[in-house]
Scaffold this motif. Structure first.
Motif, PDB file in Angstrom:
ATOM      1  N   ASN A  78      43.111   4.260  91.747  1.00 50.31           N
ATOM      2  CA  ASN A  78      42.717   5.151  92.844  1.00 50.31           C
ATOM      3  C   ASN A  78      43.794   6.215  93.019  1.00 50.31           C
ATOM      4  O   ASN A  78      44.598   6.172  93.949  1.00 50.31           O
ATOM      5  N   LEU A  79      43.806   7.148  92.096  1.00 51.48           N
ATOM      6  CA  LEU A  79      44.847   8.175  92.065  1.00 51.48           C
ATOM      7  C   LEU A  79      44.953   8.994  93.358  1.00 51.48           C
ATOM      8  O   LEU A  79      46.055   9.126  93.911  1.00 51.48           O
ATOM      9  N   PRO A  80      43.859   9.553  93.876  1.00 44.27           N
ATOM     10  CA  PRO A  80      44.004  10.401  95.074  1.00 44.27           C
ATOM     11  C   PRO A  80      44.623   9.665  96.260  1.00 44.27           C
ATOM     12  O   PRO A  80      45.497  10.205  96.956  1.00 44.27           O
ATOM     13  N   HIS A  81      44.177   8.423  96.512  1.00 51.09           N
ATOM     14  CA  HIS A  81      44.684   7.669  97.660  1.00 51.09           C
ATOM     15  C   HIS A  81      46.159   7.316  97.469  1.00 51.09           C
ATOM     16  O   HIS A  81      46.967   7.415  98.409  1.00 51.09           O
ATOM     17  N   LEU A  82      46.540   6.915  96.261  1.00 52.39           N
ATOM     18  CA  LEU A  82      47.939   6.566  96.006  1.00 52.39           C
ATOM     19  C   LEU A  82      48.851   7.761  96.226  1.00 52.39           C
ATOM     20  O   LEU A  82      49.938   7.624  96.809  1.00 52.39           O
ATOM     21  N   LEU A  83      48.457   8.931  95.774  1.00 50.14           N
ATOM     22  CA  LEU A  83      49.290  10.122  95.958  1.00 50.14           C
ATOM     23  C   LEU A  83      49.541  10.387  97.438  1.00 50.14           C
ATOM     24  O   LEU A  83      50.654  10.755  97.830  1.00 50.14           O
ATOM     25  N   ASP A  84      48.516  10.193  98.260  1.00 53.16           N
ATOM     26  CA  ASP A  84      48.685  10.381  99.705  1.00 53.16           C
ATOM     27  C   ASP A  84      49.736   9.427 100.260  1.00 53.16           C
ATOM     28  O   ASP A  84      50.612   9.820 101.045  1.00 53.16           O
ATOM     29  N   VAL A  85      49.673   8.159  99.860  1.00 51.44           N
ATOM     30  CA  VAL A  85      50.583   7.144 100.390  1.00 51.44           C
ATOM     31  C   VAL A  85      52.012   7.378  99.887  1.00 51.44           C
ATOM     32  O   VAL A  85      52.976   7.266 100.651  1.00 51.44           O
ATOM     33  N   LEU A  86      52.181   7.690  98.612  1.00 46.47           N
ATOM     34  CA  LEU A  86      53.521   7.927  98.076  1.00 46.47           C
ATOM     35  C   LEU A  86      54.173   9.127  98.758  1.00 46.47           C
ATOM     36  O   LEU A  86      55.379   9.116  99.032  1.00 46.47           O
ATOM     37  N   GLU A  87      53.381  10.135  99.058  1.00 49.04           N
ATOM     38  CA  GLU A  87      53.907  11.290  99.791  1.00 49.04           C
ATOM     39  C   GLU A  87      54.312  10.875 101.205  1.00 49.04           C
ATOM     40  O   GLU A  87      55.367  11.291 101.713  1.00 49.04           O
ATOM     41  N   GLU A  88      53.509  10.035 101.818  1.00 49.32           N
ATOM     42  CA  GLU A  88      53.784   9.582 103.186  1.00 49.32           C
ATOM     43  C   GLU A  88      55.079   8.791 103.281  1.00 49.32           C
ATOM     44  O   GLU A  88      55.834   8.928 104.259  1.00 49.32           O
ATOM     45  N   VAL A  89      55.376   7.938 102.279  1.00 45.10           N
ATOM     46  CA  VAL A  89      56.585   7.109 102.342  1.00 45.10           C
ATOM     47  C   VAL A  89      57.802   7.803 101.732  1.00 45.10           C
ATOM     48  O   VAL A  89      58.868   7.210 101.633  1.00 45.10           O
ATOM     49  N   GLY A  90      57.638   9.053 101.307  1.00 41.53           N
ATOM     50  CA  GLY A  90      58.784   9.842 100.863  1.00 41.53           C
ATOM     51  C   GLY A  90      59.209   9.610  99.434  1.00 41.53           C
ATOM     52  O   GLY A  90      60.413   9.612  99.143  1.00 41.53           O
ATOM     53  N   ILE A  91      58.259   9.426  98.527  1.00 43.56           N
ATOM     54  CA  ILE A  91      58.583   9.327  97.094  1.00 43.56           C
ATOM     55  C   ILE A  91      58.136  10.635  96.450  1.00 43.56           C
ATOM     56  O   ILE A  91      56.946  10.840  96.180  1.00 43.56           O
ATOM     57  N   PRO A  92      59.073  11.562  96.199  1.00 41.17           N
ATOM     58  CA  PRO A  92      58.693  12.892  95.713  1.00 41.17           C
ATOM     59  C   PRO A  92      58.383  12.904  94.221  1.00 41.17           C
ATOM     60  O   PRO A  92      58.967  12.159  93.436  1.00 41.17           O
ATOM     61  N   ASN A  93      57.443  13.743  93.844  1.00 41.16           N
ATOM     62  CA  ASN A  93      57.105  13.980  92.439  1.00 41.16           C
ATOM     63  C   ASN A  93      57.007  12.669  91.647  1.00 41.16           C
ATOM     64  O   ASN A  93      57.664  12.480  90.628  1.00 41.16           O
ATOM     65  N   PRO A  94      56.165  11.729  92.095  1.00 42.34           N
ATOM     66  CA  PRO A  94      56.139  10.405  91.469  1.00 42.34           C
ATOM     67  C   PRO A  94      55.489  10.416  90.086  1.00 42.34           C
ATOM     68  O   PRO A  94      54.674  11.289  89.765  1.00 42.34           O
ATOM     69  N   ILE A  95      55.863   9.429  89.278  1.00 47.00           N
ATOM     70  CA  ILE A  95      55.186   9.176  88.006  1.00 47.00           C
ATOM     71  C   ILE A  95      54.007   8.253  88.306  1.00 47.00           C
ATOM     72  O   ILE A  95      54.194   7.146  88.819  1.00 47.00           O
ATOM     73  N   VAL A  96      52.794   8.713  88.001  1.00 47.54           N
ATOM     74  CA  VAL A  96      51.605   7.930  88.296  1.00 47.54           C
ATOM     75  C   VAL A  96      50.721   7.859  87.058  1.00 47.54           C
ATOM     76  O   VAL A  96      50.354   8.888  86.489  1.00 47.54           O
TER      77      VAL A  96
END
Length: 305
Positions: free
Chosen positions: A188-206
């Motif tokens: 679930n790429l779109p949802h994960l990107l939202d959460v990683l941004e929320e918890v402060g993980i910038p430019n994540p590898i997904v």
């Protein structure tokens, strides 16, 4: 990250389209030498990254690579953890407490709590998570592991349960203890990107399924293509062949058109298929580069004028 990564699903009887094919692969690769030979073929074709689970048999591969440093001098491992079946089987066989005792390192207060039968549910969950990561990483001792992934079975479970801080715990420990980049595998790429941004993980590898027919792409192709084009993260495309439903040329051409995809991971069970897919990726990237250079020259000329 490297452009092309070699995966390990085929070694452990995982095929999302055909159970018969999965069984045949599991039987063939029961011989560890078959795995070593295919990994060597991938290395010789120019692939320098093995993206693998923490399946118990991977420890045999790690031991082989350590014994032959001259043969695999450029090889890197991208561990993907946890290997959920290993834990599920242990819980089924031994119960929750005994399973934790088997996987946690012997030292430390948490291990003592577990040995004493004390519930860890309300104790130091962050500490336990770090110990479990360390236990999974033991097999890679002495090897290059610049990226460490959280497997999708855990990533998506945490997403569904809303346990967002777990992603930060994983990312911080991977960086601090192993000097590695944290990666996240998801369906679930779109949802994960939202959460990683929320918890402060910038430019994540997904790492996510990205393929022409939308195979196992939660939310649909349009959402994924929009995220790849517009959001700041480092995409790794998996299931590009949709478990064999798409021809290699067609599959690779589609993925390479998504310009921001950083890496492509694939599994193959023959030397021929490894070479074929690697050549398709190289050819598509070469064509893309040819198209970019004239465009850049034209823009530069306009700016000068």
């Amino acid at each position: 990250m490297d452009r092309v990564l070699f995966g390990d699903n085929q070694f452990f009887g995982i095929n999302h389209m055909s159970e018969e094919k999965a069984r045949a692969q599991a039987m063939r690769f029961a011989d560890i030498q078959e795995i070593i030979d295919l990994l060597g073929a991938a290395y010789d074709s120019g692939i320098r990254v093995f993206m693998c689970t923490t399946h118990d048999r991977i420890s045999e591969i790690c031991a082989h690579v350590r014994l032959h440093p001259e043969r695999y001098s450029g090889l890197e491992f991208y561990p993907c953890m946890p290997y959920a079946h290993k834990y599920a089987n242990a819980v089924t066989e031994h119960g929750t407490i005994e399973a934790l005792k088997r996987f946690l390192p012997a030292e430390g207060a948490l291990a003592a709590l577990v040995r004493g039968g004390v519930s860890v549910a309300t104790r130091d969950i962050e500490g336990m998570a770090r110990l479990l990561i360390d236990a999974e990483m033991k097999m890679f001792s002495g090897l290059k592991t610049p990226v460490i992934f959280l497997q999708n079975v855990v990533t998506d479970l945490l997403l569904g349960m809303g346990i967002k801080d777990a992603f930060r715990i994983f990312a911080d420990h991977v960086r601090e203890r192993y000097n590695a980049e944290p990666g996240f595998i998801t369906m679930n790429l779109p949802h994960l990107l939202d959460v990683l941004e929320e918890v402060g993980i910038p430019n994540p590898i997904v790492c996510a399924n990205i393929n022409k027919i939308g195979f196992r792409m939660c939310g649909g192709i349009d959402l994924y293509e929009d995220a790849i084009a517009s959001r700041k993260f480092r995409p790794v495309a998996m299931s590009v062949l949709a478990s064999g439903a798409i021809t290699p040329r067609e599959a690779i051409e589609y993925v390479c058109r998504q310009r921001n995809i950083e890496s492509i991971v694939f599994g193959a069970s023959s030397k021929h298929h490894i070479k074929e897919i690697k050549q398709h990726i190289d050819a598509c990237d070469g064509e893309a580069q040819k198209a970019i250079i004239p465009l850049a020259s034209t823009l530069e000329a306009r700016q000068t004028a």
